[in-house]
Design an enzyme around this catalytic site. Structure first.
Site, PDB file in Angstrom:
ATOM      1  N   CYS A   1      -5.776   2.101   8.805  1.00  0.00           N
ATOM      2  CA  CYS A   1      -5.314   3.313   7.784  1.00  0.00           C
ATOM      3  C   CYS A   1      -4.541   1.817   6.464  1.00  0.00           C
ATOM      4  O   CYS A   1      -4.748   2.347   5.177  1.00  0.00           O
ATOM      5  CB  CYS A   1      -3.844   3.714   8.627  1.00  0.00           C
ATOM      6  SG  CYS A   1      -2.730   4.600   7.503  1.00  0.00           S
ATOM      7  N   CYS A   2      -4.377   0.620   6.583  1.00  0.00           N
ATOM      8  CA  CYS A   2      -4.696  -0.344   5.813  1.00  0.00           C
ATOM      9  C   CYS A   2      -5.716  -0.464   5.171  1.00  0.00           C
ATOM     10  O   CYS A   2      -5.377  -0.848   4.184  1.00  0.00           O
ATOM     11  CB  CYS A   2      -3.494  -1.667   6.264  1.00  0.00           C
ATOM     12  SG  CYS A   2      -2.418  -1.451   7.625  1.00  0.00           S
TER      13      CYS A   2
ATOM     14  N   CYS B   1      -1.689  -6.460   6.541  1.00  0.00           N
ATOM     15  CA  CYS B   1      -2.216  -5.434   6.568  1.00  0.00           C
ATOM     16  C   CYS B   1      -4.014  -5.255   6.193  1.00  0.00           C
ATOM     17  O   CYS B   1      -4.771  -5.302   5.926  1.00  0.00           O
ATOM     18  CB  CYS B   1      -1.416  -4.460   5.158  1.00  0.00           C
ATOM     19  SG  CYS B   1      -1.747  -5.369   3.854  1.00  0.00           S
TER      20      CYS B   1
END
Ligand code: SF4
Length: 241
Positions: free
Chosen positions: A114-115, A226
């Protein structure tokens, strides 16, 4: 300060001198802002050096409303255009179709995915148009950031320069600057947050907790990053969580 070789470590220079050096040295410089306290300081400092500066920020699609409010406040205060970067809609759709909207809670690998889709790729594409970028990283923030240098060659982003003018600053110095200069700051600090990212992945911290303990708090023994600045895998001594 005169232009210096970009790999020279300008450890003794003040943040303002480092920023001035960056704008004298590089033709295309981007301030990359998350709109946390460090961004507030850097934006204010740069506004006094280069009024027509460029600010990039990442709208991941999962930011808290307070971050959008903060973007507007900064835009109004400094009368600047802020380039709000967004992920590729097709990549987001593919990810969500495959792994769900809240995939980050299911495993560290899905959180990293997702990051990667929402943050790392949009920034990587945007930085192709720049010679240097400025970030608010500080060594004190966590063990993963303990060795941040003020100026480095960023090989992850095409070898452009990465400038961290606040690398040696303490949290107290950041807040002293904000108060002394009446700089706008993110409202979630008033609700106990000490680091602010996407809404579903950030919580307020308790007294005594690490500054970044509220980021991806459900993960154990994972790197609390991230991927924008550091690798997100590997052993971290005394993990920031
Ligand atoms: Fe996704 Fe959370 Fe990373 Fe934001 S912080 S990009 S919502 S995993």
């Amino acid at each position: 300060m005169s232009a210096l070789a970009q790999d020279e470590i300008l450890v003794d220079e003040s943040p303002e001198e480092l920023l001035r050096w960056a704008y004298e040295t590089f033709a295309r410089v981007a301030v990359v802002a998350s709109f946390q306290a460090e961004s507030s300081v850097i934006i204010d400092m740069v506004s006094k050096i280069r009024p027509d500066f460029r600010v990039l920020t990442l709208d991941t699609g999962r930011l808290p409303q307070e971050t959008h409010d903060m973007i507007d406040r900064v835009r109004d205060r400094y009368q600047i255009a802020i380039d709000v970067l967004q992920p590729d809609p097709a990549e987001v759709k593919d990810m969500v179709d495959t792994d769900g909207t809240n995939l980050f809670y299911r495993s560290p690998d899905l959180r990293r995915r997702c990051c990667e889709v929402r943050k790392s790729r949009p920034l990587e594409l945007a930085l192709r148009g720049y010679d240097a970028w400025i970030t608010g990283l500080r060594r004190e923030q966590s063990v993963t950031r303990a060795h941040v240098q003020t100026v480095t060659v960023d090989r992850e982003h095409g070898g452009i320069s990465k400038v961290a003018p606040l690398a040696s600053w303490s949290k107290a110095q950041v807040w002293d600057y904000i108060r002394a200069n009446e700089v706008p700051y993110h409202s979630l600090y008033e609700s106990g947050y000490t680091s602010i990212g996407c809404a579903p992945c950030t919580r307020a911290t308790a007294q005594g907790e690490d500054e970044r303990a509220g980021r991806w708090w459900w993960e154990q023994n994972e790197v609390k990053e991230c991927g924008l600045h550091f690798p997100t895998r590997g052993e971290v001594e005394g993990n920031a969580s």
